[in-house]
Enzyme design. Sequence first.
Site, short mmCIF file in Angstrom:
data_model
loop_
_atom_site.label_atom_id
_atom_site.label_comp_id
_atom_site.label_asym_id
_atom_site.label_seq_id
_atom_site.Cartn_x
_atom_site.Cartn_y
_atom_site.Cartn_z
N LYS A 111 0.86 -1.18 0.00
CA LYS A 111 0.00 0.00 0.00
C LYS A 111 0.89 1.22 0.00
O LYS A 111 2.05 1.16 0.45
CB LYS A 111 -0.89 0.02 1.25
CG LYS A 111 -2.14 0.84 1.08
CD LYS A 111 -3.21 0.07 0.32
CE LYS A 111 -4.45 0.89 0.09
NZ LYS A 111 -5.55 0.06 -0.44
P1 NAD Z 1 -13.03 7.70 -2.98
O1 NAD Z 1 -12.01 8.73 -2.65
O2 NAD Z 1 -13.47 7.54 -4.39
O3 NAD Z 1 -14.34 7.94 -2.07
C1 NAD Z 1 -14.31 8.02 -0.68
C2 NAD Z 1 -15.65 8.58 -0.23
O4 NAD Z 1 -15.74 8.51 1.20
C3 NAD Z 1 -15.87 10.04 -0.57
O5 NAD Z 1 -17.22 10.21 -0.97
C4 NAD Z 1 -15.63 10.77 0.76
O6 NAD Z 1 -16.33 12.00 0.84
C5 NAD Z 1 -16.18 9.75 1.72
N1 NAD Z 1 -15.74 9.85 3.10
C6 NAD Z 1 -14.49 9.99 3.60
N2 NAD Z 1 -14.52 10.03 4.93
C7 NAD Z 1 -15.81 9.87 5.29
C8 NAD Z 1 -16.50 9.80 6.53
N3 NAD Z 1 -15.84 9.87 7.68
N4 NAD Z 1 -17.85 9.62 6.52
C9 NAD Z 1 -18.52 9.53 5.37
N5 NAD Z 1 -17.92 9.59 4.17
C10 NAD Z 1 -16.61 9.77 4.13
O7 NAD Z 1 -12.45 6.32 -2.42
P2 NAD Z 1 -12.84 4.84 -2.85
O8 NAD Z 1 -11.90 4.37 -3.89
O9 NAD Z 1 -14.31 4.77 -3.08
O10 NAD Z 1 -12.45 4.05 -1.52
C11 NAD Z 1 -13.34 3.99 -0.39
C12 NAD Z 1 -12.93 2.81 0.45
O11 NAD Z 1 -12.98 1.62 -0.34
C13 NAD Z 1 -11.51 2.87 1.02
O12 NAD Z 1 -11.48 2.23 2.27
C14 NAD Z 1 -10.72 2.06 0.01
O13 NAD Z 1 -9.52 1.55 0.55
C15 NAD Z 1 -11.72 0.98 -0.29
N6 NAD Z 1 -11.46 0.26 -1.55
C16 NAD Z 1 -11.53 0.89 -2.75
C17 NAD Z 1 -11.26 0.17 -3.91
C18 NAD Z 1 -11.36 0.79 -5.26
O14 NAD Z 1 -11.20 0.06 -6.25
N7 NAD Z 1 -11.65 2.08 -5.37
C19 NAD Z 1 -10.91 -1.17 -3.84
C20 NAD Z 1 -10.86 -1.78 -2.59
C21 NAD Z 1 -11.15 -1.05 -1.45
#
Ligand code: NAD
Length: 421
Positions: A111
């Site tokens: 990561k």
């Molecule tokens: P992103 O940046 O696209 O979206 C994150 C969202 O969470 C945003 O809407 C933000 O405003 C919101 N957010 C942040 N803190 C918050 C809080 N305290 N309360 C409510 N909303 C909040 O990120 P993403 O890619 O969607 O990733 C989100 C999660 O999913 C992370 O934990 C990431 O590690 C995990 N994830 C993502 C992927 C991927 O392919 N994008 C894959 C595996 C895991």
Amino acid sequence: MHNDVSNGRPNPYEMAVAQFEEAADRLNLDEDLRGILRMSKRELTVHFPVHMDNGRTRMFTGFRVQHNINRGPAKGGIRYDAAVTLDEVRALAMWMTWKCAVVDIPFGGAKGGVIVDPKQLSEQELEHLTRRYTTEISVLIGPASDIPAPDVNTNAQTMAWMMDTYSMHAGFSVPAVVTGKPLSIGGSEGRNEATATGAVAVMKMAADELKMPLRDLRVAIQGFGNAGAIAAEILHAEGLRVVAVSDRSGGVYDERGLDVPALLKYKQEHGIVTGFPGAQEISLQDTLEVPCDVLIPAATEGVLTKENAPRVQARIIVEAANGPTTPDADKIFFARGVRLVPDILANAAGVTVSYFEWVQDLQNFFWEPGEVQEKLALVMDNAYTAVARLAHDQECDLRTAANMVAIKRVADATQLRGIYP
Ligand code: NAD
């Protein structure tokens, strides 16, 4: 469990180690092997300058951690966040090792993160930061060694800059150095929506087990980015009611189901979900506790704790986010009969399609969307079935079972390879 000093949330590395020990106990792993699997293999911290638009130079700090590479090259996303810590990146790297192992793709875990609030930077500053960070971690990354991908606050454009920077150093294009790229430069069909697609798939398998009819399900989602917003879009398109969503600005609720396409448009125009006409505004905390059948945390770590776990009304929790649930909360959910599909399984479709992208890049041969979907469905189905079966046999929660499946695979690889020299 200590709170992370920088952001007040439970320390994610302590959470990851506690989860590891629980599964390792059930696997009867000996202490020497635990010692290897508990620690990161490599941890790189970089401090680097970036030219800002105002003519000044600003220093930034970033990390790249490889947890374990015994099953293949290191794989894991890059996160831009003002609150990123080394412990957070360590935990996320360890979870990546288990995630790749639970879906049985030949990668280890890594990561990366940069301490920055990207919303405070211009597009040009972000590009400079990304290119310099890529150069700083180029001692680790490469198509055969360590392959980054997008995570919180990074996207296909970030990956395009990373791929270009690495390729400039090499003197030729190296698309397989990162995944989650735009389609036109070696991205894969289905990557953008992969995480959400997989989360919805495991949600359906969990609902099926609990004999809950899909059409009746009310879903609440925390986080409205790549994982959360696309999950909302898919669920709404399939006729389910998405009753609550939140982002950093707060939450919105409508018991009849939110008009998700209109909300997506609103978010695009305003940058936030709050203020969406016709919906009731609720707090971030309330989004986790509203009346619903399924809760999808899709934002950040440590949000489901022993304080709020007794108040969560969902019968199914699908962890699209990494590490949203503390070990104390896990125990409460298990005791209450809540079916919690853990992160390393629930969001593994993202890294699975990343694996497909890497394979396509290495072969210079690209697949049709249907082929990606078909292969992904098979991977998720096999992984969920194996984990659910073990959870049943062991009378444990799905997290412990998923960790057991994964840790056993990594432990076997470690033992077969032996200790060098
Ligand atoms: P992103 O940046 O696209 O979206 C994150 C969202 O969470 C945003 O809407 C933000 O405003 C919101 N957010 C942040 N803190 C918050 C809080 N305290 N309360 C409510 N909303 C909040 O990120 P993403 O890619 O969607 O990733 C989100 C999660 O999913 C992370 O934990 C990431 O590690 C995990 N994830 C993502 C992927 C991927 O392919 N994008 C894959 C595996 C895991």
